[in-house]
Design an enzyme around this catalytic site. Structure first.
Site, PDB file in Angstrom:
ATOM      1  N   GLY A 159       0.809  -1.221   0.000  1.00  0.00           N
ATOM      2  CA  GLY A 159       0.000   0.000   0.000  1.00  0.00           C
ATOM      3  C   GLY A 159       0.840   1.268   0.000  1.00  0.00           C
ATOM      4  O   GLY A 159       0.308   2.375   0.051  1.00  0.00           O
TER       5      GLY A 159
ATOM      6  N   THR B 236       3.220  -0.015  -7.056  1.00  0.00           N
ATOM      7  CA  THR B 236       2.630  -0.295  -8.371  1.00  0.00           C
ATOM      8  C   THR B 236       2.251   0.999  -9.081  1.00  0.00           C
ATOM      9  O   THR B 236       2.464   1.143 -10.290  1.00  0.00           O
ATOM     10  CB  THR B 236       1.408  -1.217  -8.202  1.00  0.00           C
ATOM     11  OG1 THR B 236       1.850  -2.379  -7.516  1.00  0.00           O
ATOM     12  CG2 THR B 236       0.809  -1.616  -9.519  1.00  0.00           C
TER      13      THR B 236
ATOM     14  N   ASN C  77      -4.224  -2.886   1.423  1.00  0.00           N
ATOM     15  CA  ASN C  77      -4.300  -2.134   0.177  1.00  0.00           C
ATOM     16  C   ASN C  77      -5.477  -2.634  -0.656  1.00  0.00           C
ATOM     17  O   ASN C  77      -5.623  -3.838  -0.839  1.00  0.00           O
ATOM     18  CB  ASN C  77      -2.964  -2.347  -0.581  1.00  0.00           C
ATOM     19  CG  ASN C  77      -2.898  -1.626  -1.899  1.00  0.00           C
ATOM     20  OD1 ASN C  77      -3.831  -0.923  -2.292  1.00  0.00           O
ATOM     21  ND2 ASN C  77      -1.792  -1.798  -2.596  1.00  0.00           N
TER      22      ASN C  77
ATOM     23  N   SER D 167      -0.916  -5.963  -4.984  1.00  0.00           N
ATOM     24  CA  SER D 167      -0.328  -6.914  -5.947  1.00  0.00           C
ATOM     25  C   SER D 167      -0.018  -8.197  -5.197  1.00  0.00           C
ATOM     26  O   SER D 167       0.757  -8.174  -4.232  1.00  0.00           O
ATOM     27  CB  SER D 167       0.964  -6.359  -6.527  1.00  0.00           C
ATOM     28  OG  SER D 167       0.811  -5.007  -6.858  1.00  0.00           O
TER      29      SER D 167
HETATM   30  N1  LIG Z   1       1.294   8.801  -6.415  1.00  0.00           N
HETATM   31  C1  LIG Z   1       0.091   8.510  -5.963  1.00  0.00           C
HETATM   32  N2  LIG Z   1      -0.901   9.427  -6.041  1.00  0.00           N
HETATM   33  C2  LIG Z   1      -2.141   9.164  -5.584  1.00  0.00           C
HETATM   34  N3  LIG Z   1      -2.473   7.991  -4.996  1.00  0.00           N
HETATM   35  C3  LIG Z   1      -1.534   7.040  -4.884  1.00  0.00           C
HETATM   36  C4  LIG Z   1      -0.212   7.247  -5.360  1.00  0.00           C
HETATM   37  N4  LIG Z   1       0.501   6.134  -5.108  1.00  0.00           N
HETATM   38  C5  LIG Z   1      -0.346   5.272  -4.517  1.00  0.00           C
HETATM   39  N5  LIG Z   1      -1.564   5.810  -4.379  1.00  0.00           N
HETATM   40  C6  LIG Z   1      -2.764   5.167  -3.772  1.00  0.00           C
HETATM   41  O1  LIG Z   1      -2.321   4.132  -2.931  1.00  0.00           O
HETATM   42  C7  LIG Z   1      -2.881   2.893  -3.317  1.00  0.00           C
HETATM   43  C8  LIG Z   1      -1.887   1.783  -3.109  1.00  0.00           C
HETATM   44  O2  LIG Z   1      -0.812   1.944  -3.974  1.00  0.00           O
HETATM   45  P1  LIG Z   1      -0.119   0.700  -4.690  1.00  0.00           P
HETATM   46  O3  LIG Z   1      -1.122  -0.270  -5.116  1.00  0.00           O
HETATM   47  O4  LIG Z   1       0.809   1.260  -5.688  1.00  0.00           O
HETATM   48  O5  LIG Z   1       0.683   0.084  -3.466  1.00  0.00           O
HETATM   49  P2  LIG Z   1       1.774  -1.072  -3.506  1.00  0.00           P
HETATM   50  O6  LIG Z   1       2.985  -0.545  -2.849  1.00  0.00           O
HETATM   51  O7  LIG Z   1       1.930  -1.571  -4.873  1.00  0.00           O
HETATM   52  O8  LIG Z   1       1.114  -2.161  -2.572  1.00  0.00           O
HETATM   53  P3  LIG Z   1       1.167  -3.753  -2.664  1.00  0.00           P
HETATM   54  O9  LIG Z   1       2.489  -4.178  -2.145  1.00  0.00           O
HETATM   55  O10 LIG Z   1       0.057  -4.169  -1.779  1.00  0.00           O
HETATM   56  O11 LIG Z   1       0.921  -4.124  -4.066  1.00  0.00           O
HETATM   57  C9  LIG Z   1      -3.286   3.080  -4.762  1.00  0.00           C
HETATM   58  O12 LIG Z   1      -4.354   2.256  -5.108  1.00  0.00           O
HETATM   59  C10 LIG Z   1      -3.678   4.547  -4.796  1.00  0.00           C
HETATM   60  O13 LIG Z   1      -4.969   4.703  -4.342  1.00  0.00           O
HETATM   61 MG   LIG Z   2       1.436  -3.297  -5.815  1.00  0.00          MG
END
Ligand SMILES: Nc1ncnc2c1ncn2[C@@H]1O[C@H](COP(=O)(O)OP(=O)(O)OP(=O)(O)O)[C@@H](O)[C@H]1O
Ligand SMILES: [Mg+2]
Length: 1088
Positions: free
Chosen positions: A108, A112, A154, A158
């Site tokens: 989260g 991604t 989250n 992923s």
């Molecule tokens: N740069 C950004 N601007 C606005 N919202 C964001 C941004 N980055 C992330 N988010 C929000 O945070 C949420 C989680 O981000 P993301 O899915 O990229 O996390 P992650 O690090 O890939 O987590 P995981 O390990 O669970 O896959 C996104 O769905 C989005 O709502």
């Molecule tokens: Mg992710």
């Protein structure tokens, strides 16, 4: 030194003092001002804003292209820019060309999202407008549908790791490859409270039609046991989910999935759910049986399997010994396990197939030599996990994070310190947490956690507890391993770099074996569902992915083997024995590390500001914990004290010698010192072979290089201007001299003419004195002069205004201009369709005609009357289409067949000009306007859609079709049967080569026969009444042989007799041929 205002410094490594408290204060203050990005040395820290803060628009994208890092505020786009620039220039000083961007952070934190933004910006930087780039951009949402799920951490988590390699050739994208890591297959059979199954299941329920529901034998979402949490979502977010389903479908189309593949895929997904409905009970002998055989029937109907066979593998195992076959009945629990194992294998293999398919579709074209390419890899892999209950998957995930931390440490600390030592650089060692012992604890052979787990997994009598006991014995002295206090417990703890995690070893052995129930492979391989057969016949590679590449021919495999560098691990002798999950994972990590080691890394640390997944909340304690375990502070320290850039003397001098204004500078340490002192840089060190620079030194040197570059251009401009002026002056002198001489000459001529005239007048006067009969006698006509003849006209020399070389240049520019670069690119330059051999070489008119005839004819017919649509035009040029649309209403459009590729172009009138868009046919036969997302089954559908929706990004709607100008249909040649066309083609070629013309199939570019034909039609005399078929046959004929009207092919009087006879015969042949073409066209229309 006093501390600058909080939140004002973009790079925290430049602060005079940086500790945990200051780091946190700075990040918080910046976060509160929506400055979510901050540099700490050359690492980008990204704090998730959890809302749109409007910083990813086109304007921002432009701002971060080809820039120095310090010229803009920190941003994720700057990382794309830096990676791209480093790839193009080779990291400034003899560095590695391949780049990798390692994104880390917990679930989260935004990994991604960051990955997607990086890819988008990279494609923007290299002006990616072709279909391939659009396809690459669609890969993430596509994979997310199948590999992401809502978790407590989250909403779009992923559940697999991925490494995306973008492959470039000369700076342009030529392909992409995705490596997947450890999909959380167990999610498909059950989810923790408040969590969901993979998104795709909910998309299906929201988006499939009623007929599809019947076809896939689906019931309502709440019926399914595998969807324990989440059916509510199907109702509550149905519109949103429906839209996501439509987008996914479109993305699959755009990437190139075939319709039947998609259908098989949805069938398998429906079967996955149907598997979960099978229930078991036991008889008096405690032998399992299926309680609801109708549920098995559903699976069998869907997949095309034999019901008895499926029930068999679900409820008992067969084995043979001494020639006898034994049947071992399962208990109800074993039967449930076997059902779940099958489902997990189904989903896991399907996911792997999707990734594999994407890789096949996005691979660089086979005529490209990939060894000359470069790449940028982006790693988006699960963050460190410390859940309430941590199982086998968490152990693997946390090991991956240990490995990445090691890579990070090695890049930042270890290799650096080693180098200082070797080079004899004065260096005070900086302590940091080296996690090598932890990696050893997991990976060492023969006694590491994974080795012991494998050993126990191969031992039939072993249990999870015996595994834990073995670990206890072997790691008693390892201070990273902590035994459970209670001896009977299956728990154990590990002190990871990020903190202590307690693992529950229950099911470790089973999960590691990941074995399928006896007989599953045979039953699944024999199923009627084609895709199921493919995914179960495919072997599993040593890294745990599906190996479908066997499909490629031996020859191409040899070719690609030569080109591509295979990671060492892949070269290991292929073993037939199925590897355990941890062995596969270990291998995939080794491959990944090898790839990362070959690249120049860029690090992004994503930080989650709170656990509530909400905006404007910065939980200091939560953030500090993340900063601590990502090693941010140590990094800062070493970045400040250490030397991040360490080029060899020679590389350094070669790159920067211009800065010392000394082209012959020696390429050893003296040269280096001269450059650095000239640049007034301090704090560097000279080693034995290398110079040691701080990370900011390189930035300063590069900035100076840019300045020098600009100065060089300025100087060149002045010198070139000077030279041109000198040349111009010389030319001017010559021109003036010539004008002077011409004037003198004319003056002389005038004088001479006057003298002549006077003499003539005198002679006339003199002749008057001669008696008239003198002339009669001579019988010659008298010269009649009524008045004085005019002086001879001046020679036909026109003096143009004095031309300058510069004007010439402008003229040329004007000629080729008139259309913007962008338009040119849209129309011609970003074509990536592969040659389709059976139609002939792409780019020839004949091949385009064949392509059209064999695959497209039905596309351009109207469903109403079967006639060609009024918007359809043949292979006409861009200019011709512009002429046709010139005086038409706004939105008037036509679709024409392209000559240079197997596709179409859409030309339309807009308020400003006539615009052209490429239309590509995807591998699945569908159509797309290049650069746009919507995919259409037919061109008709496309036309209807763009009547209602603008052809973005310009906001133009299609209104009325252009239609044909006369009966002389410009698509006539496309209607001739291809064998007839070939005959004509060869005649045309022989004719045109005799006439000195290029045959239509040889003509390339805009001046094709189509254009000559059109010009001919426009300039020819108005035709008397001609029948429709004559007009068509004439047009097709003319279009095939160029602008030769039938009469013009008659033998020339001056031709040698043999040629004349031959031509006469050919003319007759052609006439016959025309008659037969007319016949075919008549039959074509009557058929339709
Ligand atoms: N740069 C950004 N601007 C606005 N919202 C964001 C941004 N980055 C992330 N988010 C929000 O945070 C949420 C989680 O981000 P993301 O899915 O990229 O996390 P992650 O690090 O890939 O987590 P995981 O390990 O669970 O896959 C996104 O769905 C989005 O709502
Ligand atoms: Mg992710």
């Amino acid at each position: 030194m006093s501390r600058p205002d909080i939140g004002k410094v973009d790079d925290l490594a430049t602060l005079p003092n940086l500790d945990e408290k200051i780091l946190l204060e700075e990040l918080k203050c910046r976060y509160d001002q929506d400055k979510i990005y901050t540099y700490v040395g050359d690492i980008l820290v990204a704090v998730n804003p959890f809302r749109d803060i409007g910083i990813y628009s086109k304007e921002f994208s432009e701002k971060y292209k080809y820039q120095k890092r310090t010229s803009n505020a920190p941003h994720i786009f700057a990382v794309s820019d830096a990676a791209y620039q480093a790839m193009q220039t080779g990291s400034s000083v003899g560095g590695k060309r391949n780049q990798c961007i390692v994104i880390s952070g917990e679930s989260g934190a935004g990994k991604t999202e960051s990955t997607k933004l990086i890819i988008k910006q990279l494609i923007d930087i290299c002006h990616g407008k072709s279909q391939l780039e659009q396809q690459i951009l669609q890969v993430n949402p596509l994979l997310e549908a199948f590999g992401n799920a809502q978790t407590v951490m989250n909403d779009n988590s992923s559940r697999f790791g991925k490494y995306i390699q973008l492959k470039f050739m000369d700076g342009a994208v030529m392909g992409a490859k995705i490596s997947e890591y450890l999909l959380e297959k167990s999610r498909v059979i059950g989810q923790n409270p408040e969590e969901e199954n993979f998104h795709i299941f909910y998309y299906m329920f929201a988006g499939l039609s009623t007929e599809d529901f019947q076809k896939y034998k689906l019931k309502s979402a709440e019926t399914y046991k595998y969807l324990t949490n989440g059916p509510g979502r199907v109702q509550s977010k149905s519109t949103e989910t429906k839209k996501l389903f439509a987008e996914l479908n479109n993305a699959m189309d755009l990437v190139g999935f075939m319709d039947d593949e998609k259908e098989d895929m949805f069938t398998i997904l429906a079967a996955v759910l149907a598997f979960g409905q099978i229930e078991f009970d036991v008889n008096d002998n405690d032998a399992a049986f299926v309680k609801n055989p109708q549920a098995v029937q559903v699976v069998c109907d869907l997949l095309g399997m034999n019901k008895d066979e499926l029930i068999g593998i679900l409820t008992y195992a067969k084995s043979s010994a001494h020639g006898e076959v034994f049947q071992r009945n399962y208990t109800a629990e074993q039967a449930r396990d076997s059902r779940d194992a099958m489902t997990k294998a189904l989903y896991g293999r399907l996911f792997s197939w999707i990734v594999n398919k994407v890789n096949q579709l996005l691979a660089p074209e086979d005529d490209l030599d990939t060894s000359k390419g470069t790449e940028i890899g982006i790693l988006d892999i699960f963050g460190f996990e410390h859940l309430h209950t941590n199982s086998f998957e968490q152990a693997c995930i946390n090991l991956a994070n240990e490995q990445l931390q090691f890579f990070f440490n090695r890049h930042i600390f270890l290799l650096e310190q080693e180098e200082y030592k070797n080079e004899g650089v004065d260096w005070k060692s900086i302590p940091f947490v080296n996690n090598q012992p932890l990696l050893d604890l997991f990976l060492a052979k023969p006694i590491g956690i994974f080795a012991l787990l494998d050993e126990e997994s191969h031992f039939p009598k072993a249990t999870d507890h015996s595994f834990v006991e073995k670990m206890g014995q072997n790691f008693a002295k390892n201070h990273h391993y902590i035994k459970a206090k209670v001896a009977s417990s299956n728990n154990f703890s590990i002190d990871h770099y990020a903190g202590r995690v307690e693992y529950d070893a229950n099911n470790f052995l089973e999960k590691n074996r990941d074995s399928l129930p006896n007989g599953t492979m045979q039953v699944f391989q024999g199923a009627e569902n084609q895709l199921l057969g493919i995914i179960f016949k495919a072997t599993i590679s040593r890294t745990g992915t599906l190996a479908l590449q066997r499909r490629s021919s031996k020859k191409s495999a040899m070719k690609s083997r030569k080109r591509r560098r295979t990671p060492k691990i892949m070269k290991a002798a292929a073993s037939k024995k199925k590897l355990t999950v941890c062995a596969q994972f270990k291998n995939s990590l080794s491959v990944l590390m090898e790839r990362l080691d070959l690249s120049n890394p860029h690090f992004i640390r994503c930080v989650k500001p709170n656990t509530a997944k909400t905006s404007r909340q910065f939980d200091g304690r939560f953030v500090t914990a993340q900063l601590r375990y990502t090693g941010m502070l140590e990094t800062t320290r070493i970045r400040k004290l250490g030397y991040a850039v360490r080029p060899l003397f020679e590389d350094f001098v070669k790159r920067y010698r211009i800065l010392a204004l000394s082209p012959k500078l020696v390429t050893d340490n003296r040269g280096v010192v001269k450059i650095l002192t000239d640049m007034k840089l301090t704090d560097w060190q000279i080693g034995k072979t290398k110079v040691f620079l701080k990370y900011y030194h390189q930035e300063k040197l590069e900035a100076k290089m840019i300045e020098m570059g600009k100065s060089a251009i300025q100087m060149q401009k002045i010198v070139r201007g000077f030279l041109v002026r000198v040349k111009f002056r010389r030319m001017l002198e010559v021109a003036r001299r010539e004008a002077r001489e011409a004037k003198e000459f004319l003056e002389k001529m005038k004088q001479m003419a006057l003298v002549n005239h006077q003499t003539q007048l005198k002679l006339v006067e003199h002749d008057k004195d001669i008696p008239a009969d003198y002339f009669d006698e001579k019988n010659e006509p008298a010269i009649q002069i009524d008045e004085a003849p005019p002086p001879p006209p001046p020679p036909a020399v026109q003096f143009a205004p004095e031309a300058t070389p510069l004007e010439d240049v402008q003229e040329e520019a004007h000629e080729s201009g008139g259309e913007t670069d962008q338009e040119d690119i849209l129309e011609d330059e970003f074509v990536r369709t592969k040659d389709i051999g059976k139609f002939g070489a792409k780019g020839s008119r004949a091949a385009s005609v064949r392509w059209f005839q064999q695959t497209q004819t039905d596309q351009v017919r109207q469903t109403s009357d079967g006639q060609f649509a009024p918007w359809f035009h043949g292979i006409i040029t861009r200019r011709e289409s512009e002429r046709l649309l010139q005086n038409r209403a706004i939105g008037c459009f036509l679709i024409r067949v392209s000559e240079s590729r197997f596709g179409y172009s859409l030309s339309m009138k807009t308020p400003s000009k006539i615009k052209h868009f490429m239309i590509d046919q995807l591998r699945n036969g569908k159509y797309v306007v290049v650069g746009e997302l919507p995919v259409f089954r037919t061109l008709n559908e496309m036309v209807i859609y763009y009547h209602k929706n603008p052809v973005s990004p310009f906001g133009d709607f299609l209104t009325e079709p252009c239609g044909q100008e006369t009966d002389d249909f410009d698509y006539a040649e496309l209607m001739i049967e291809s064998d007839e066309y070939q005959g004509i083609d060869s005649i045309a070629e022989s004719q045109s080569s005799q006439d000195g013309y290029l045959s239509p199939s040889k003509v390339s570019g805009v001046e094709s026969s189509g254009m000559r034909r059109t010009q001919n039609r426009l300039t020819s005399k108005p035709r008397t009444e001609e029948s429709r078929e004559n007009a068509v046959s004439r047009a097709s004929y003319v279009s095939l042989i160029g602008d030769q009207e039938p009469s013009s092919v008659a033998p020339s009087k001056n031709a040698p007799p043999s040629v004349a006879v031959k031509r006469e015969k050919e003319a007759v042949d052609k006439k016959d041929k025309r008659t037969s073409i007319a016949g075919s066209i008549r039959s074509f229309f009557s058929k339709k």
